[in-house]
Design an enzyme around this catalytic site. Structure first.
Site, mmCIF file in Angstrom:
data_model
loop_
_atom_site.group_PDB
_atom_site.id
_atom_site.type_symbol
_atom_site.label_atom_id
_atom_site.label_comp_id
_atom_site.label_asym_id
_atom_site.label_seq_id
_atom_site.Cartn_x
_atom_site.Cartn_y
_atom_site.Cartn_z
ATOM 1 N N GLU A 1 0.868 -1.185 0.000
ATOM 2 C CA GLU A 1 0.000 0.000 0.000
ATOM 3 C C GLU A 1 0.900 1.228 0.000
ATOM 4 O O GLU A 1 1.704 1.411 0.920
ATOM 5 C CB GLU A 1 -0.883 0.029 1.251
ATOM 6 C CG GLU A 1 -2.124 -0.804 1.140
ATOM 7 C CD GLU A 1 -3.045 -0.631 2.344
ATOM 8 O OE1 GLU A 1 -2.903 0.364 3.090
ATOM 9 O OE2 GLU A 1 -3.898 -1.501 2.550
ATOM 10 N N ASP B 1 -6.145 8.768 9.710
ATOM 11 C CA ASP B 1 -4.794 8.468 10.176
ATOM 12 C C ASP B 1 -4.483 9.043 11.545
ATOM 13 O O ASP B 1 -4.828 10.175 11.862
ATOM 14 C CB ASP B 1 -3.764 8.976 9.164
ATOM 15 C CG ASP B 1 -3.824 8.192 7.873
ATOM 16 O OD1 ASP B 1 -3.920 6.958 7.959
ATOM 17 O OD2 ASP B 1 -3.799 8.796 6.791
#
EC number: 4.2.1.20
Length: 267
Positions: free
Chosen positions: A43, A54
């Site tokens: 990724e 995040d």
């Protein structure tokens, strides 16, 4: 489009790194190290100024990459450089939707194809809004990766029926980040996803040590590891940037990454 054909004893190890962290040329070397450590796919995260999913570790990585002038176009091109430099595992672009919207869709998909990017994962795009992007992915032979979090079974079925490549099963609600333990409700949820899915199921968000990998591998097809690896990059960043200490730091990173992969038992 890619398919992850697993042998019965094989488990997925899908690492996440931020494109351009700590510097673009080191990102290429990190990708090669992860491939050597047994990564099934990679990724590649696009640095973004407002990363809703995040936690602080990946937010700091985004800032370091943005300070290097990284953007979505440069991240895709960096993926292409990885492919030219010997990375032959699938590369999945992990990006928020806004940077995609800012590019002309035709140009975006042309860039993905030109740079041999295999998959796309957009964490902030809900199912109801993802259909047209999924169709675009199909017509450009890019695998659209679906994220599933604890939700109603009917909704789960809808998401999983459309899944390609693998299903990214979110182990914890909230943002990414290293977790010492998971809520006990996550285990029946993962089993439900596994029972419904015809493609491999990888568990992510919070996987940070070998013990968690072993536990998740028992009930799924493998793991996605992000924050733990990005934190290691942060720890090694000065040595990775310096030409004199880079090789040693890359070896240290590779050894660390191997603990999350199927190659661990071969060491």
């Amino acid at each position: 489009m890619f398919k992850l054909d697993l042998q019965p004893t094989e488990k997925l190890f899908i690492p996440f790194i931020t494109a351009g962290d700590p510097v673009p040329e080191v990102s290429i070397e990190l990708a090669k190290s992860l491939q050597k450590a047994g990564a099934t796919a990679l990724e590649l995260g696009v640095a973004y100024s407002d990363p809703l999913a995040d936690g602080p570790v990946i937010q700091r990585a985004s800032k370091r990459a943005l300070d290097q002038g990284m953007n979505i176009v440069k991240a895709i091109e960096l993926g292409g450089e990885m492919k030219k430099n010997g990375v032959n595992i699938p590369i999945i672009l992990f990006t928020y939707y806004n940077p995609v919207l800012q590019l002309n869709k035709e140009y975006f998909f042309a860039l993905l194809q030109e740079n041999h990017i295999d998959g796309l994962l957009v964490p902030d795009l809900p199912l109801e809004e993802s259909n047209s992007l999924q169709e675009e992915c199909k017509s450009h032979e890019v695998t659209y990766i679906s994220l599933v979090a604890p939700t109603s079974e009917s909704r789960l079925k809808t998401i999983i029926e459309q899944a390609e490549g693998f299903v990214y099963c979110v182990s914890s609600l909230g943002v990414t980040g290293v977790r010492n333990e998971f809520n006990s409700s996550v285990y029946p949820f993962i089993r439900t996803v596994k029972n419904l899915s015809t493609v491999p199921v990888a568990v992510g968000f919070g996987i940070s040590n070998r013990e968690q990998v072993i536990k998740m591998n028992e009930i799924s097809d493998g793991v996605v590891v992000g924050s733990a690896l990005v934190r290691k990059i942060e720890e090694l960043k000065d040595r990775l940037i310096s030409a004199e200490t880079r090789n040693q730091a890359l070896q240290e990173f590779e050894d660390y990454a191997m603990a999350f992969s199927g190659l661990y038992s071969l060491k």
